[in-house]
Design an enzyme around this catalytic site. Structure first.
Site, PDB file in Angstrom:
ATOM      1  CB  SER A   1      11.537   7.012  34.662  1.00 22.54           C
ATOM      2  OG  SER A   1      11.386   6.998  33.221  1.00 22.54           O
TER       3      SER A   1
ATOM      4  CG  MET B   1      19.270   0.853  26.653  1.00 26.27           C
ATOM      5  SD  MET B   1      17.611   0.963  26.003  1.00 26.27           S
ATOM      6  CE  MET B   1      17.817   2.108  24.600  1.00 26.27           C
TER       7      MET B   1
ATOM      8  CG  HIS C   1       9.839   0.407  21.056  1.00 23.72           C
ATOM      9  ND1 HIS C   1      11.417   0.583  21.056  1.00 23.72           N
ATOM     10  CD2 HIS C   1       9.569   0.975  19.987  1.00 23.72           C
ATOM     11  CE1 HIS C   1      11.587   1.111  19.999  1.00 23.72           C
ATOM     12  NE2 HIS C   1      10.863   1.527  19.286  1.00 23.72           N
TER      13      HIS C   1
HETATM   14  C1  GAR Z   1      12.265   4.419  27.850  1.00 23.02           C
HETATM   15  O1  GAR Z   1      11.913   5.597  27.299  1.00 23.02           O
HETATM   16  C2  GAR Z   1      11.843   3.206  27.264  1.00 23.02           C
HETATM   17  O2  GAR Z   1      10.681   3.096  26.418  1.00 23.02           O
HETATM   18  C3  GAR Z   1      13.278   3.090  26.134  1.00 23.02           C
HETATM   19  O3  GAR Z   1      14.087   3.657  27.172  1.00 23.02           O
HETATM   20  C4  GAR Z   1      13.647   4.636  27.889  1.00 23.02           C
HETATM   21  C5  GAR Z   1      14.438   4.129  29.466  1.00 23.02           C
HETATM   22  O4  GAR Z   1      13.996   4.902  30.454  1.00 23.02           O
HETATM   23  N1  GAR Z   1      13.434   1.819  25.770  1.00 23.02           N
HETATM   24  C6  GAR Z   1      13.754   1.669  24.612  1.00 23.02           C
HETATM   25  O5  GAR Z   1      14.238   2.171  23.736  1.00 23.02           O
HETATM   26  C7  GAR Z   1      14.041   0.140  24.289  1.00 23.02           C
HETATM   27  N2  GAR Z   1      14.012  -0.065  23.034  1.00 23.02           N
HETATM   28  P1  GAR Z   1      14.002   4.736  31.953  1.00 23.02           P
HETATM   29  O6  GAR Z   1      15.156   3.857  32.086  1.00 23.02           O
HETATM   30  O7  GAR Z   1      13.821   5.894  32.481  1.00 23.02           O
HETATM   31  O8  GAR Z   1      12.782   3.723  31.964  1.00 23.02           O
END
Ligand code: GAR
Length: 203
Positions: free
Chosen positions: A14, A91, A110
């Protein structure tokens, strides 16, 4: 010239979508030219393909070491002429060499107000800690996890009735604004780093 951006993803994408939407405006100072996922089949790849952006899947499991996996990503990014790397729900920890070679040109989002709640399960931990404000941070990536000079932060209230999911959703909305803003600041060359601080020109 718009800065050439590579986005590293591992999941639903997203935040990638928010960056794609921002870059769809020809006046935006950056363009996404490559999306790399370490996981095959994730929704982020579909989002990139739909936007006509080149994708690569580099499964980390196929590499003998973190360094070898990172070196392959580095090759792909350089072959595509990438100037800025965005981690968007990527990740995997990155090796010191990779971080050093993209220093001040790689940003991460983050889901917490750093330096609070580094690592995983940030929303659950924020509720458990009883904080009244929570949020998101976009920062330059350094060798330490969820560390590095902060470019943009945004805060939301933590409500008494919040669950992990309701709080995550409230923060995510802000992530989708914060990330394009941070990319804009970096792409416009408005960021200088002094020690742990990122100074933003004209802010
Ligand atoms: C997001 O909330 C991002 O901030 C988090 O993972 C999610 C990914 O969502 N990132 C972390 O936790 C990194 N430490 P997305 O794939 O929908 O962007």
């Amino acid at each position: 010239m718009r800065k050439r951006v590579g986005v590293l993803v591992s999941g639903r994408g997203s935040n990638l979508q928010a960056l794609l939407d921002a870059c769809a405006d020809p006046a935006f100072p950056a363009e996404i030219v490559l999306v790399i996922s370490n996981i095959p089949g994730v929704f982020a790849l579909e989002r990139a393909e739909k936007a006509g952006i080149a994708t690569r899947v580099i499964p980390h499991k196929g590499f003998a070491s973190r360094e070898a996996f990172d070196a392959e990503m580095d090759r792909e990014l350089r072959a595509a002429g990438i100037e800025i790397v965005c981690l968007a729900g990527f990740m995997r920890l990155l090796s010191a060499d990779f971080v050093t070679s993209w220093r001040d040109r790689m940003i991460n989002i983050h889901p917490a107000l750093l330096p609070s709640f580094k690592g995983l399960h940030t929303h659950r931990r924020a509720i458990e800690a009883g904080v009244k404000l929570h949020g998101c941070t976009v920062h330059l990536v350094t060798a330490d996890l969820d560390d590095g000079p902060i470019l943009v932060q945004d805060a939301v209230p933590v409500l008494a009735a919040d669950t992990e999911d309701t709080l995550a959703a409230r923060v995510l909305e802000r992530e989708h604004k914060a990330y394009p803003l941070a990319l804009r600041l970096l792409a416009e060359g408005r960021v200088t780093v002094e020690g742990n601080r990122a100074l933003i020109r004209d802010e």
